[in-house]
Scaffold this active site. Structure first.
Site, PDB file in Angstrom:
ATOM      1  N   LYS A  35       0.833  -1.149   0.086  1.00 53.60           N
ATOM      2  CA  LYS A  35      -0.088   0.001  -0.138  1.00 53.60           C
ATOM      3  C   LYS A  35       0.947   1.107  -0.074  1.00 53.60           C
ATOM      4  CE  LYS A  35      -3.629   0.277   2.606  1.00 53.60           C
ATOM      5  NZ  LYS A  35      -5.124  -0.012   2.275  1.00 53.60           N
ATOM      6  N   ARG A 105      -3.311   2.836   8.616  1.00 51.92           N
ATOM      7  CA  ARG A 105      -3.394   1.499   7.995  1.00 51.92           C
ATOM      8  C   ARG A 105      -2.266   0.648   7.824  1.00 51.92           C
ATOM      9  NH1 ARG A 105      -8.133   1.842   4.208  1.00 51.92           N
ATOM     10  NH2 ARG A 105      -8.923   3.994   4.382  1.00 51.92           N
ATOM     11  N   GLY A 114      -8.031  -7.692   4.471  1.00 52.38           N
ATOM     12  CA  GLY A 114      -8.561  -7.590   5.544  1.00 52.38           C
ATOM     13  C   GLY A 114      -8.080  -8.552   6.877  1.00 52.38           C
ATOM     14  N   MET A 116      -5.400  -7.513   8.552  1.00 57.02           N
ATOM     15  CA  MET A 116      -4.566  -6.546   9.590  1.00 57.02           C
ATOM     16  C   MET A 116      -5.730  -5.291   9.616  1.00 57.02           C
ATOM     17  SD  MET A 116      -0.704  -7.537   8.788  1.00 57.02           S
ATOM     18  CE  MET A 116      -1.105  -7.064   7.178  1.00 57.02           C
ATOM     19  N   ARG A 349      -3.109  -1.286  -6.372  1.00 55.19           N
ATOM     20  CA  ARG A 349      -2.310  -2.492  -6.206  1.00 55.19           C
ATOM     21  C   ARG A 349      -2.748  -3.270  -7.322  1.00 55.19           C
ATOM     22  NH1 ARG A 349      -5.633  -4.840  -0.908  1.00 55.19           N
ATOM     23  NH2 ARG A 349      -7.751  -5.005  -2.086  1.00 55.19           N
ATOM     24  N   HIS A 471     -15.469  -9.064   0.680  1.00 57.43           N
ATOM     25  CA  HIS A 471     -14.431 -10.269   1.292  1.00 57.43           C
ATOM     26  C   HIS A 471     -14.498 -11.445   0.753  1.00 57.43           C
ATOM     27  CE1 HIS A 471     -12.765 -12.588   4.167  1.00 57.43           C
ATOM     28  NE2 HIS A 471     -11.704 -12.042   4.260  1.00 57.43           N
ATOM     29  N   ARG A 597       1.572 -47.468 -22.265  1.00 56.19           N
ATOM     30  CA  ARG A 597       1.822 -48.841 -21.395  1.00 56.19           C
ATOM     31  C   ARG A 597       0.938 -49.880 -22.144  1.00 56.19           C
ATOM     32  NH1 ARG A 597       1.441 -44.771 -16.902  1.00 56.19           N
ATOM     33  NH2 ARG A 597       3.516 -44.958 -15.699  1.00 56.19           N
ATOM     34  N   ARG A 703       5.748 -48.859 -25.329  1.00 55.25           N
ATOM     35  CA  ARG A 703       6.602 -49.524 -24.307  1.00 55.25           C
ATOM     36  C   ARG A 703       6.177 -50.940 -24.315  1.00 55.25           C
ATOM     37  NH1 ARG A 703       6.371 -48.627 -17.996  1.00 55.25           N
ATOM     38  NH2 ARG A 703       4.622 -49.515 -18.346  1.00 55.25           N
ATOM     39  N   GLU A 838      15.383 -46.699 -15.638  1.00 58.73           N
ATOM     40  CA  GLU A 838      14.640 -46.991 -14.343  1.00 58.73           C
ATOM     41  C   GLU A 838      15.182 -47.516 -12.948  1.00 58.73           C
ATOM     42  OE1 GLU A 838      10.274 -47.818 -15.508  1.00 58.73           O
ATOM     43  OE2 GLU A 838      11.475 -48.932 -16.779  1.00 58.73           O
ATOM     44  N   SER A 857      14.241 -42.711 -21.847  1.00 59.19           N
ATOM     45  CA  SER A 857      13.062 -42.150 -21.113  1.00 59.19           C
ATOM     46  C   SER A 857      13.079 -42.354 -19.623  1.00 59.19           C
ATOM     47  CB  SER A 857      11.721 -42.483 -21.734  1.00 59.19           C
ATOM     48  OG  SER A 857      10.822 -41.943 -21.123  1.00 59.19           O
ATOM     49  N   ASN A 861       9.449 -42.832 -11.887  1.00 63.19           N
ATOM     50  CA  ASN A 861       8.305 -43.565 -10.612  1.00 63.19           C
ATOM     51  C   ASN A 861       9.414 -44.732 -10.142  1.00 63.19           C
ATOM     52  OD1 ASN A 861       6.219 -42.093 -11.551  1.00 63.19           O
ATOM     53  ND2 ASN A 861       5.485 -43.706 -12.845  1.00 63.19           N
ATOM     54  N   ASP A 862       9.557 -45.647 -11.105  1.00 61.58           N
ATOM     55  CA  ASP A 862      10.643 -46.743 -10.771  1.00 61.58           C
ATOM     56  C   ASP A 862      11.922 -46.180 -10.208  1.00 61.58           C
ATOM     57  OD1 ASP A 862       9.503 -49.505 -10.608  1.00 61.58           O
ATOM     58  OD2 ASP A 862       9.183 -48.895 -12.866  1.00 61.58           O
ATOM     59  N   CYS A 925       8.964 -40.054 -18.254  1.00 55.00           N
ATOM     60  CA  CYS A 925       7.655 -40.358 -18.510  1.00 55.00           C
ATOM     61  C   CYS A 925       7.168 -40.888 -16.953  1.00 55.00           C
ATOM     62  CB  CYS A 925       7.533 -41.265 -19.465  1.00 55.00           C
ATOM     63  SG  CYS A 925       8.120 -42.886 -19.132  1.00 55.00           S
ATOM     64  N   TYR A 945      11.980 -33.798 -23.804  1.00 53.91           N
ATOM     65  CA  TYR A 945      10.569 -33.406 -23.593  1.00 53.91           C
ATOM     66  C   TYR A 945      10.186 -34.137 -22.215  1.00 53.91           C
ATOM     67  CZ  TYR A 945      10.206 -38.515 -24.179  1.00 53.91           C
ATOM     68  OH  TYR A 945      10.502 -39.904 -24.149  1.00 53.91           O
TER      69      TYR A 945
END
Ligand code: PEP
Ligand code: MG
Length: 981
Positions: A35, A105, A114, A116, A349, A471, A597, A703, A838, A857, A861-862, A925, A945
């Site tokens: 402000k 303020r 709102g 403070m 603002r 608000h 998959r 795959r 992997e 790739s 996960n693995d 992937c 990618y």
């Protein structure tokens, strides 16, 4: 002496002197709060701002650290600044003749609406009151200001409960037969002041302070302390705002919007914060003070109406809006007051906005030449993009609900999106239900900052009062929660916890559905649908810019010792198994399939029996094939154990081979195995054809089978129970036999650690006919598609490689199949063979792996499972959540890529792989491919990618561009450990 106080007029020069350069807006905000920075900025560009000064955020933190004591010199500097504004205003603080009144303020670096405190009319006392009467020309107005000061000061600075003052006011209104505050006369207000002073004395044990400086001091302290108030702390937690920033205090000459009908006050956005449309948008009230607009107590008017009521002021405001936008190059949210026909700007603002508005504003500002494409892209967050992909109500269902009379009420369409939930009448209930996993709609007459925790927990927010800038509306938009506010037909009874609406009664816990975009509330649950991305023209434009930015050739810099070819930034591909997923992903902008998959199709009802047949017979059949190849090998090399075969041995082997061929030809296992493979082949072929068709021309990575085979069979425990039960019942016959056979097979396949067992590439080595069938299907489909004029780029991906020798035995054989199919079909297609990385060993020996693999790739996960040694199936349930809660890990590594560990392996894998094969295509992937922080890492690691599920593609495109912009020109660095927040 440290500078704690800056006047609006001089702050820019003084800060420049302090910092040694022109302060940036961010630096101004850090010191002066949002402000204060806005007020100083507006003063500097010549807008009408009342004189004032800011006490810095640093002073606040110093005050808190010193045990709630002003830092040395701060108060003196405050008094000095006060004198300066007295001079500017031509008024004096505490002067009975011509008193200066100020507002006090809060204003932190980041807006916390709102959260403070604010105290108005500071400086007013029994002696200065007559001066204000003269200035306003109205006794009633001055007494009204005085009673507001006492209650606001009492509440805020001294902690007296709201109700204490409200009770007195209500009591007097009852005595006088007044319905509204405005029905009270001057004499009544004098009485209110007297009674408020009594309340004050009763609660504090002292009189309301008459010394203006004492008022100012206590007000400043109240603002500082409000930084540590519970609601402010809660808000910071939710918004991840650091606790150590502090709030500044702005002390500003009071101007009055309630000095008659040529005065007024309002809040306005330079563009529509809900839709982004370029129009001056907001609410105002004549003869009113600022809180009256925000509190939603009186009915505000749309700001466009000012064009008729106060055309000159309106024109001035529109002009200011344009100047502010050009100055800040963003949509602004302003507050203004008109005192007796004179306009004052009280705040500007960056305006909060819905995701839809954010995107439209960003795109239009690029077209208006205000910002660059990069800036536009950076202004949109992944969360914004997500809201475009969130459920909306099905139009037909809404029509149906209307026809059934379930439309309960309409209100202001404050924040878009569809929400369905159970009514909760207060924030605590909303929070508690939310924690129990119940969907909640929080309903209140209006919301207050204390309600924020409930709003965060709720699916949607519903109020009966307030408008677009109330608000509830502001906060809902910020959190991306659907909200309908000011639905006036709702009569909310907080005591009985019931809502009465047009003759109907709803109780707490009843379901309602909110359409935040239409401002409608329905009884019951309305099914939701996915939004139509195709119609989101601006978002699509923005994401196309994101793609352009990520694809620019110079976004990456490479270190001296990098041995690969340079690449541009990340593309976004998708993980899709079915053509319908691929279609959605393409619509969302995917540029390839990074993972199909194939085994997912094996679970389909009509295929599973063949898959099971294949699995149950694979071992017996393969044993015969293996024996045959061994004999064939001996005969063709003419050697056994290093010695040449003699005539006798050769004849023996030939006889064995003949017998074996006979055995193979009549073996039921071989027959069943081959029959199953033959049945699966055309199915897989058509799966792949569908993908090639949809992806026309983009790469499609398919795959080969990955999971342990037992996953396709019934569970060991279930089978055991079933067989035992049948046996105890004395059952015999073919069904029991079949179950027993299955049980035996499952037992044989049982592994203690199937995740580390016979799966991935290992399967193809042990049972090559399965993967050969898959490769045949891929290439038959590809050749067919090519013949039909579709450009195809199949990439065959071998999962779970750990050692290059594994690839040597399998990839070479599979490539033979590919070539054979193409020869049969008489057509060549462009293709690649590659592998998933992997297993840590594959990353560590990526230079060897890349001698065969034409692409990598990262299956993170693995890779995460194997690097941490955490089971991806069990860890979250058992300990991982606790690890994160206790700070042992900062994030769940299955969601957000672990840069130090897994990331290090990726970095190594890329470098080593491209050392062998400079044009190696590298992607990711695992689930991390859709997570913005992980995507940033993938950019840094030099990947080509990221591949993620279709719904995450738009977010990933944005995240890829963000990474490219943030790290433009940066060389691969060692800063991998720290994600950008
Ligand atoms: C991976 O491991 O990251 C991966 C993509 O493969 P899956 O999840 O199928 O094991
Ligand atoms: Mg995997």
């Amino acid at each position: 002496m440290k500078r704690w106080v800056y006047t609006f007029r001089s702050s820019d020069k003084e800060l420049a002197a302090l910092l040694g350069h022109e302060p940036t807006l961010d630096e101004m905000k850090a010191i002066l709060g949002g402000k204060g920075a806005g007020l100083a900025d507006m003063t500097r560009i010549g807008l009408p701002v009342p004189p004032g000064f800011t006490i810095t955020t640093e002073a606040c933190m110093a005050y808190i650290h010193a045990g709630f004591r002003f830092p040395e010199g701060m108060w003196e500097q405050t008094l000095e600044a006060l004198r300066e504004i007295e001079n500017e205003a031509g008024q004096k603080f505490g002067d009975p003749e011509n008193p200066l009144l100020v507002s006090v303020r809060s204003g932190a670096k980041f807006s916390m609406p709102g959260m403070m405190e604010t105290i108005l009319n500071v400086g007013l006392n029994d002696k200065t009151l007559p001066g204000l009467v003269r200035r306003g020309g109205d006794e009633r107005f001055a007494w009204d200001a005085y009673r507001r000061l006492i209650s606001m000061f009492g509440r805020t600075a001294m902690g007296i409960a709201d109700e204490a003052f409200e009770h007195v006011l209500e009591e007097l209104k009852r005595e006088r037969g007044a319905r509204e505050d405005t029905d009270l006369t001057t004499e009544d207000l004098k009485e209110v002041v007297t009674r408020f002073k009594e309340v004050y004395r009763k609660h504090i044990g002292q009189d309301f302070p008459q010394d203006p400086l004492e008022q100012l001091r206590l007000a400043v302290e109240a603002v500082f302390r409000s930084w540590m108030g519970k609601k402010a702390v809660d808000y910071r937690r939710a918004e991840r705002i650091p606790d150590n920033l502090g709030t500044a205090v702005n002390v500003v000459m009071m101007v009055f919007g309630n000095m008659g009908w040529d005065s007024g006050t309002g809040v306005a956005f330079t563009r529509d914060p809900a839709t982004g449309e370029k129009r001056f948008y907001g609410d105002y009230l004549l003869n009113a003070q600022g809180e009256d607009v925000v509190a939603g107590i009186r009915n505000t008017r749309p700001v466009a109406q000012m064009a008729e009521e106060m055309p000159e002021i309106y024109a001035q405001l529109v002009d200011i809006a344009g100047r502010l936008e050009r100055h800040y190059r963003d949509m602004q949210d302003t507050e203004f007051t008109i005192e007796r026909g004179e306009l004052w700007m009280l705040q500007t603002r960056t305006g909060k906005r819905t995701a839809r508005a954010a995107v439209r504003i960003a795109v239009e500002m690029v077209r208006e030449g205000l910002i660059t494409k990069e800036e536009a892209v950076m202004r949109i967050t992944p969360k914004d993009v997500d809201t475009f992909l969130h459920p909306q109500f099905d139009e037909n269902e809404v029509k149906k609900a209307k026809a059934e009379g379930r439309l309960l009420a309409t209100g202001v369409n404050a924040s878009p999106g569809a929400a369905v939930g159970m009514l909760a009448f207060d924030a605590d209930t909303a929070e508690a239900w939310g924690q129990q996993g119940k969907p909640v709609i929080m309903i209140r007459p209006e919301t207050k900052p204390d309600d924020v925790h409930g709003m965060i927990a709720a699916q949607g927010i519903l109020t009966s009062r307030g408008g677009a800038t109330a608000h509830a509306a502001v906060v809902a938009r910020q959190f991306g929660k659907p909200a309908v506010v000011g639905a006036r037909d709702l009569q909310i009874d907080l005591e009985t916890r019931k809502v009465y609406v047009n003759g109907r009664v709803l109780e707490e816990g009843d379901y309602v559905s909110l359409d935040g975009a239409a401002g409608e509330v329905y009884e019951g649950r309305i099914p939701t649908t996915i939004p139509d991305y195709g119609k989101e023209v601006e978002l699509r434009t923005l994401l196309e810019w994101a793609d352009e930015i990520a694809a620019a050739p110079d976004v990456r810099q490479w270190p001296e010792d990098y041995e690969g070819y340079p690449t541009c930034g990340l593309q976004v591909w998708t993980n899709a198994d079915y053509p319908r997923d691929a279609r959605r992903a393409r619509e969302y902008g995917a540029k390839g399939i990074g993972l199909c998959r194939t085994e997912h199709m094996f679970f389909e009802q009509e295929r599973l029996p063949y898959v099971q047949e294949m699995i149950l017979n694979a071992e017996a059949a393969q044993m015969l094939f293996d024996r045959r190849s061994r004999i064939q090998g001996l005969l063709s090399t003419g050697k056994e154990d290093g010695k040449p075969l003699d005539e006798k041995r050769r004849a023996e082997l030939e006889a064995d081979l003949e017998a074996l061929e006979e055995e193979i030809a009549t073996s039921p296992a071989v027959k069943a195995y081959q029959n199953a493979l033959e049945k699966l082949l055309p199915n897989q072929r058509s799966d792949f054809y569908g993908l090639f068709e949809v992806m026309g021309g983009y790469p499609v990575i398919i795959r080969l089978i990955d999971p342990p085979l037992h996953e396709f069979l019934p569970s060991l425990a279930d089978l055991l129970v079933e067989v035992t039960e049948r046996r105890t019942r004395g059952e015999t016959g073919p069904e029991l036999l079949a179950k027993e056979r299955m049980l035996e097979a499952v037992k044989k396949m049982h592994e203690a650690n199937p995740m580390m067992g016979l799966r991935g590439i290992r399967l193809g080595i042990i049972y090559p006919d399965i993967t050969k069938m898959q490769v045949r299907a891929i290439f038959e489909a590809a050749c067919q598609a090519a013949k039909n004029g579709i450009t195809v780029k199949p990439e065959v991906m071998i999962p779970l490689t750990g050692h290059v020798n594994e690839l040597k035995v399998t990839q070479v054989e599979l490539e033979e199949v590919a070539k054979q199919v193409m020869a049969e079909q008489g057509i060549e297609v462009e293709y690649k063979f590659g592998t998933m990385i992997e297993i840590p060993r594959a990353a560590l020996t990526a230079d060897e792996v890349a001698t065969l693999a034409q692409f990598f790739s990262f299956g993170t996960n693995d890779l995460t499972q194997m690097t941490f040694g955490y089971s991806r199936d069990d860890a979250e349930r058992r300990f991982l959540v606790q690890y994160v809660e206790r700070g042992i890990l900062t994030e769940n590594p299955f969601q957000v890529l672990d840069r130090r560990g897994v990331g290090m392996l990726i970095q190594m894998g890329v470098r080593l792989g491209r050392k062998t094969r400079p044009d190696l295509e590298v992607g990711i992937c695992g689930e991390h491919g859709g997570d913005p922080s992980s995507i940033e890492f993938c950019h840094l690691a030099g990947l080509n990618y990221v591949s993620c599920s279709p719904f995450r593609v738009p977010v990933a495109r944005l995240a890829a561009a963000h990474a490219a912009i943030r790290h433009k020109g940066k060389v691969w660095s060692a800063s991998f450990a720290e994600p950008t927040r």
